[in-house]
Scaffold this motif. Structure first.
Motif, PDB file in Angstrom:
ATOM      1  N   TYR A 190       0.860  -1.192   0.000  1.00  0.00           N
ATOM      2  CA  TYR A 190       0.000   0.000   0.000  1.00  0.00           C
ATOM      3  C   TYR A 190       0.894   1.240   0.000  1.00  0.00           C
ATOM      4  O   TYR A 190       1.527   1.556   1.000  1.00  0.00           O
ATOM      5  N   ILE A 221       4.609  -2.940 -10.351  1.00  0.00           N
ATOM      6  CA  ILE A 221       4.155  -4.328 -10.472  1.00  0.00           C
ATOM      7  C   ILE A 221       4.074  -4.742 -11.941  1.00  0.00           C
ATOM      8  O   ILE A 221       4.545  -5.822 -12.326  1.00  0.00           O
ATOM      9  N   ARG A 222       3.499  -3.883 -12.769  1.00  0.00           N
ATOM     10  CA  ARG A 222       3.343  -4.209 -14.193  1.00  0.00           C
ATOM     11  C   ARG A 222       4.685  -4.372 -14.891  1.00  0.00           C
ATOM     12  O   ARG A 222       4.801  -5.110 -15.873  1.00  0.00           O
ATOM     13  N   LEU A 269      -5.032  -6.863  -7.706  1.00  0.00           N
ATOM     14  CA  LEU A 269      -5.346  -5.448  -7.515  1.00  0.00           C
ATOM     15  C   LEU A 269      -6.707  -5.340  -6.836  1.00  0.00           C
ATOM     16  O   LEU A 269      -7.685  -5.936  -7.294  1.00  0.00           O
ATOM     17  N   SER A 297       2.814   2.404  -7.427  1.00  0.00           N
ATOM     18  CA  SER A 297       3.033   0.992  -7.121  1.00  0.00           C
ATOM     19  C   SER A 297       2.612   0.070  -8.264  1.00  0.00           C
ATOM     20  O   SER A 297       3.306  -0.896  -8.596  1.00  0.00           O
ATOM     21  N   ARG A 298       1.486   0.346  -8.871  1.00  0.00           N
ATOM     22  CA  ARG A 298       0.977  -0.573  -9.893  1.00  0.00           C
ATOM     23  C   ARG A 298       1.839  -0.547 -11.149  1.00  0.00           C
ATOM     24  O   ARG A 298       1.938  -1.560 -11.846  1.00  0.00           O
ATOM     25  N   SER A 299       2.493   0.567 -11.401  1.00  0.00           N
ATOM     26  CA  SER A 299       3.444   0.610 -12.519  1.00  0.00           C
ATOM     27  C   SER A 299       4.649  -0.268 -12.226  1.00  0.00           C
ATOM     28  O   SER A 299       5.169  -0.952 -13.120  1.00  0.00           O
ATOM     29  N   SER A 303      -3.316   1.270  -3.784  1.00  0.00           N
ATOM     30  CA  SER A 303      -2.298   2.326  -3.743  1.00  0.00           C
ATOM     31  C   SER A 303      -2.665   3.486  -4.665  1.00  0.00           C
ATOM     32  O   SER A 303      -3.294   3.301  -5.720  1.00  0.00           O
ATOM     33  N   ASP A 334      -1.742  -5.419  -4.451  1.00  0.00           N
ATOM     34  CA  ASP A 334      -1.770  -3.973  -4.263  1.00  0.00           C
ATOM     35  C   ASP A 334      -3.109  -3.591  -3.637  1.00  0.00           C
ATOM     36  O   ASP A 334      -4.177  -3.804  -4.212  1.00  0.00           O
ATOM     37  N   GLU A 375      -0.192 -10.560 -10.066  1.00  0.00           N
ATOM     38  CA  GLU A 375      -0.701  -9.345  -9.440  1.00  0.00           C
ATOM     39  C   GLU A 375      -2.150  -9.521  -9.026  1.00  0.00           C
ATOM     40  O   GLU A 375      -2.952 -10.128  -9.722  1.00  0.00           O
TER      41      GLU A 375
END
Length: 278
Positions: free
Chosen positions: A15, A53-54, A64, A49-51, A45, A42, A62
């Motif tokens: 987070y 992870i991707r 989400l 953060s998600r960028s 967030s 995730d 992942e």
């Protein structure tokens, strides 16, 4: 799957820790043991953060979701995981390269264990910090955990059948949910210690565990939920309330200091330090 090489699932709840997340994921992917699956959850967030992870593509799984808190994120990771063994790595910490292998060796040495845990290295780097006595084969009982949380989250490996028997993390505890899990786990399965550093725990401004008053407040709530009428459980809660009162005194939180001191005396009336505070 080769039974001598069981799948290990490393679950990373995150987070708003984009600045640390890559170190955590890289450490999970760099394990000397295989097979390992890495699951990043995730928890709503709003940073980058998600960028992060991707950017790993198919190397990580992942999950989400909207913000549910750490225990909800860990439970979401458990629901996705396929491994016989589970490791819960916080997004601001990192595993040492041989962490999985070291913890699995603990299960090989003591196959009846439900939870095996190791030690940590502090960040900035320091000597190994042992959380527990190193006596080989010692089984940590539920009563021992009532008085002390021996386990830091990223140092533990949990056998899946522990979760199947006792359930996952209690979402009511937004902090110290791991402490609650260890207590419940130790009630049902042997818990053992591996005398080896397996993770690096980062201390930084904003880390939840760094706020001692908040941490101990949640720990007392956990212990309150495990009151079973025994004198031992009452004493454990009384001592935890006394530690909370001490931290409140340092933090100049007069109201919570008074309430914690009074509650400490109610649960553990023969503890002389508690009476000194009153």
């Amino acid at each position: 799957m080769n039974p001598s090489q069981p799948l290990v699932s490393i679950i990373i709840p995150n987070y708003n820790y984009a600045r640390f997340l890559r170190d955590a994921v890289d450490s999970a992917l760099a394990q000397t043991y295989a097979p390992v699956e890495v699951i990043v959850v995730d928890d709503g967030s709003s940073d980058g953060s998600r960028s992060v992870i991707r950017s790993y593509g198919g190397k990580v799984q992942e999950v989400l979701q909207a913000n549910m808190g750490a225990p909800g994120a860990r439970n979401a990771g458990i629901a996705r995981a396929m491994g016989e063994f589970l490791v819960f790595l916080d997004a601001d910490d990192a595993l040492l390269p041989d962490a999985v292998e070291s913890l699995l060796q603990g299960f090989r040495d003591f196959p009846d264990s439900g939870i095996v845990f190791g030690d940590t290295l502090k960040d900035p780097p320091a000597e190994s910090a042992s959380a527990a006595p190193a006596a080989a084969g010692h089984v940590f009982s539920r009563d021992e955990f009532l008085f002390r949380n021996f386990i830091l989250m990223p140092t533990a490996m949990v056998r899946r059948r522990v979760i199947e028997k006792i359930g996952g993390f209690n979402a009511a505890f937004l902090q110290a949910d791991d402490y609650d899990l260890w207590i419940r786990g130790a009630t049902a399965f042997p818990v053992r210690h591996v005398e080896r550093a397996v993770a690096r725990v980062r201390r930084h401004e904003g880390s939840l565990s760094g706020d001692r008053v908040r941490q101990l407040t949640w720990e007392t709530r956990v212990l309150a939920s495990h009151q079973d009428g025994s004198l031992l459980a009452r004493k454990a809660l009384g001592r935890a309330l006394h530690r909370l009162a001490y931290e409140c005194r340092l933090a100049r939180n007069a109201g919570l200091f008074r309430r914690s001191s009074l509650e400490s005396g109610r649960y553990d009336p023969f503890y002389w330090k508690g009476w000194c505070y009153l």
